[in-house]
Write an enzyme that holds these catalytic residues in place. Structure first.
Site, PDB file in Angstrom:
ATOM      1  N   HIS A   1     -31.352  15.115  12.600  1.00  0.00           N
ATOM      2  CA  HIS A   1     -30.477  15.553  12.371  1.00  0.00           C
ATOM      3  C   HIS A   1     -29.573  14.239  11.864  1.00  0.00           C
ATOM      4  O   HIS A   1     -29.445  13.038  12.174  1.00  0.00           O
ATOM      5  CB  HIS A   1     -29.272  16.049  13.357  1.00  0.00           C
TER       6      HIS A   1
ATOM      7  N   HIS B   1     -27.404  12.698   8.010  1.00  0.00           N
ATOM      8  CA  HIS B   1     -26.878  12.866   6.474  1.00  0.00           C
ATOM      9  C   HIS B   1     -27.011  11.542   5.636  1.00  0.00           C
ATOM     10  O   HIS B   1     -26.880  10.576   5.913  1.00  0.00           O
ATOM     11  CB  HIS B   1     -25.201  12.579   6.483  1.00  0.00           C
TER      12      HIS B   1
ATOM     13  N   HIS C   1     -23.108  21.987  12.528  1.00  0.00           N
ATOM     14  CA  HIS C   1     -22.119  21.692  13.339  1.00  0.00           C
ATOM     15  C   HIS C   1     -21.382  21.825  14.177  1.00  0.00           C
ATOM     16  O   HIS C   1     -20.625  22.217  13.655  1.00  0.00           O
ATOM     17  CB  HIS C   1     -21.740  20.463  12.957  1.00  0.00           C
TER      18      HIS C   1
ATOM     19  N   GLU D   1     -18.384  18.724  18.238  1.00  0.00           N
ATOM     20  CA  GLU D   1     -18.811  18.007  18.325  1.00  0.00           C
ATOM     21  C   GLU D   1     -17.281  17.033  18.296  1.00  0.00           C
ATOM     22  O   GLU D   1     -16.906  16.230  19.789  1.00  0.00           O
ATOM     23  CB  GLU D   1     -19.317  17.064  16.926  1.00  0.00           C
TER      24      GLU D   1
ATOM     25  N   ASP E   1     -27.834  10.832  13.082  1.00  0.00           N
ATOM     26  CA  ASP E   1     -26.426  11.133  11.850  1.00  0.00           C
ATOM     27  C   ASP E   1     -26.068  10.421  11.091  1.00  0.00           C
ATOM     28  O   ASP E   1     -26.423  10.367   9.695  1.00  0.00           O
ATOM     29  CB  ASP E   1     -25.558  10.600  12.747  1.00  0.00           C
ATOM     30  N   ASP E   2     -25.375   9.248  11.098  1.00  0.00           N
ATOM     31  CA  ASP E   2     -25.029   8.477   9.128  1.00  0.00           C
ATOM     32  C   ASP E   2     -25.070   6.798   9.827  1.00  0.00           C
ATOM     33  O   ASP E   2     -24.553   5.847  10.104  1.00  0.00           O
ATOM     34  CB  ASP E   2     -23.407   8.790   9.160  1.00  0.00           C
TER      35      ASP E   2
HETATM   36  N1  ADE Z   1     -20.759  14.958   8.194  1.00  0.00           N
HETATM   37  C1  ADE Z   1     -21.832  13.184   7.897  1.00  0.00           C
HETATM   38  N2  ADE Z   1     -21.915  12.885   9.052  1.00  0.00           N
HETATM   39  C2  ADE Z   1     -20.830  13.977   9.490  1.00  0.00           C
HETATM   40  C3  ADE Z   1     -20.509  14.034  11.487  1.00  0.00           C
HETATM   41  N3  ADE Z   1     -20.778  13.172  11.968  1.00  0.00           N
HETATM   42  N4  ADE Z   1     -19.692  15.279  11.279  1.00  0.00           N
HETATM   43  C4  ADE Z   1     -19.524  16.605  10.179  1.00  0.00           C
HETATM   44  N5  ADE Z   1     -19.409  15.833   9.151  1.00  0.00           N
HETATM   45  C5  ADE Z   1     -20.150  15.345   8.744  1.00  0.00           C
HETATM   46 ZN    ZN Z   2     -23.658  15.328  11.315  1.00  0.00          ZN
END
Ligand code: ADE
Ligand code: ZN
Length: 331
Positions: A14, A16, A194, A197, A275-276
């Site tokens: 997971h 991006h 997703h 969350e 994630d990011d």
């Molecule tokens: N796009 C990038 N990061 C995200 C996240 N944590 N949740 C939803 N969309 C995303």
């Molecule tokens: Zn994500």
């Protein structure tokens, strides 16, 4: 323990790829492409990363990616991340990417695919890293636009390991995308989404029932619905959990209050992910370390989580076997 966590063969399910854009590269690409940024310095960018919720992050995330214009930019973005991940003991990376966010800025799908494709081949060759590609639909845009994207991607259907669903979750239920996920299913493309969350447990149910997904990204809010937890456990559904992301986006108050131990106790199949990483305070190793500090997990818990990630990854069986063997050497 720290050395053990670094050596552990970690598969990241997971991520991006646009969320790996570090401020230094953001500035370099802005200069290369003549894009102006609303920040005076790298430090000012980092200082702006003080999020109150998912939307406040997404606003900066979409703004940050405005520097990505050419295939070379996408190549440099991904290669930069692959090198960092490799140095942290990551052996496999599955990257979501957001074509609609690029198309809206006049950057063609072919440009994105060319750059990411080059980086994937280079990472395999130079770092021995395997990768997978998940084309995400933006759930805060229309289902018609998502369907158009899936059709536009026809030259790449064979290249896609899965399609996904991301962006602002509140008020954008999975049901909105039933038709496009059904089309992907008929094309033989696996599906993830997703859910849970910021959105309610009901969205997790919808993702399973209406989108026929094989994994849930995040899913942490399932704990509010005991019958759903039972179902996830019985069906062995994998949740790709992102601990530091959940803290930064205020899904949880602090890492010690994260539901990970409860999710594990409930017998769910979990993986740890970043994630990011450029926005949330670190990559895979930082997430593993944060859990170690907060929950005092034993080596065997980390081996269990790393094993689930290898089991649930989009990779060929030869690669899976070789990674399971590497993991067995860690115990
Ligand atoms: N796009 C990038 N990061 C995200 C996240 N944590 N949740 C939803 N969309 C995303
Ligand atoms: Zn994500």
């Amino acid at each position: 323990m720290d050395d053990f966590l670094r050596r552990l063969p970690k598969a990241e399910l997971h991520l991006h790829i646009e969320g790996t854009l570090e401020p230094e590269l953001m500035f370099a690409l802005a200069r290369r492409n003549g894009v102006s940024l609303p920040y005076a310095s790298v430090e000012a960018v980092r200082a702006a990363y003080d999020f109150t919720d998912l939307q406040s992050f997404l606003d900066l995330y979409y703004q940050g990616m405005s520097v990505l214009r050419t295939a070379e930019d996408f190549h440099d973005l991904a290669m930069d991340y692959f090198r960092r991940a490799h140095a942290e003991g990551v052996v496999h990376v599955e990257m979501h990417f957001d074509p609609q966010a690029h198309l809206a800025r006049g950057v063609e799908l072919a440009t994105v695919m060319e750059g990411l494709g080059q980086a994937r081949r280079q990472a395999e060759r130079e770092l021995g890293l395997s990768t997978a590609l998940i084309m995400a639909f933006l759930r805060d845009r229309s289902p018609e636009e998502a369907m158009q994207l899936l059709e536009k991607a026809s030259p790449y259907w064979e290249t896609l390991d899965a399609v996904g669903l991301d962006s602002a979750e509140r008020d954008h239920p999975p049901a909105k995308f039933q038709a496009v996920f059904e089309r992907a299913r008929r094309l033989g493309i696996p599906r993830v989404a997703h859910a849970g969350e910021e959105g309610p447990p009901e969205y997790i149910r919808e993702a399973l029932d209406l989108l026929d997904v094989c994994r849930i990204d995040h899913g942490v809010r399932c704990l509010e619905d005991p019958a759903l937890v039972e179902r996830l456990r019985d069906q062995g559904v994998v949740l790709t959990v992102c601990p530091l992301s959940n803290v930064r986006l205020k899904v949880v108050e602090r890492i010690e209050a994260h539901p990970l131990p409860r999710l594990l106790d409930a017998g769910l199949r979990l993986t740890l992910n970043s994630d990011d990483p450029a926005y949330f305070g670190g990559g895979m190793l930082a997430n593993f370390r944060a859990c170690q500090r907060a929950f005092d997990w034993s080596k065997s818990t980390f081996i269990q989580l790393a094993g689930i990630a290898i089991e649930a990854a989009f990779m060929d069986e030869t690669r899976r076997l070789s990674l399971h063997r590497r993991l067995a050497e860690c115990s």
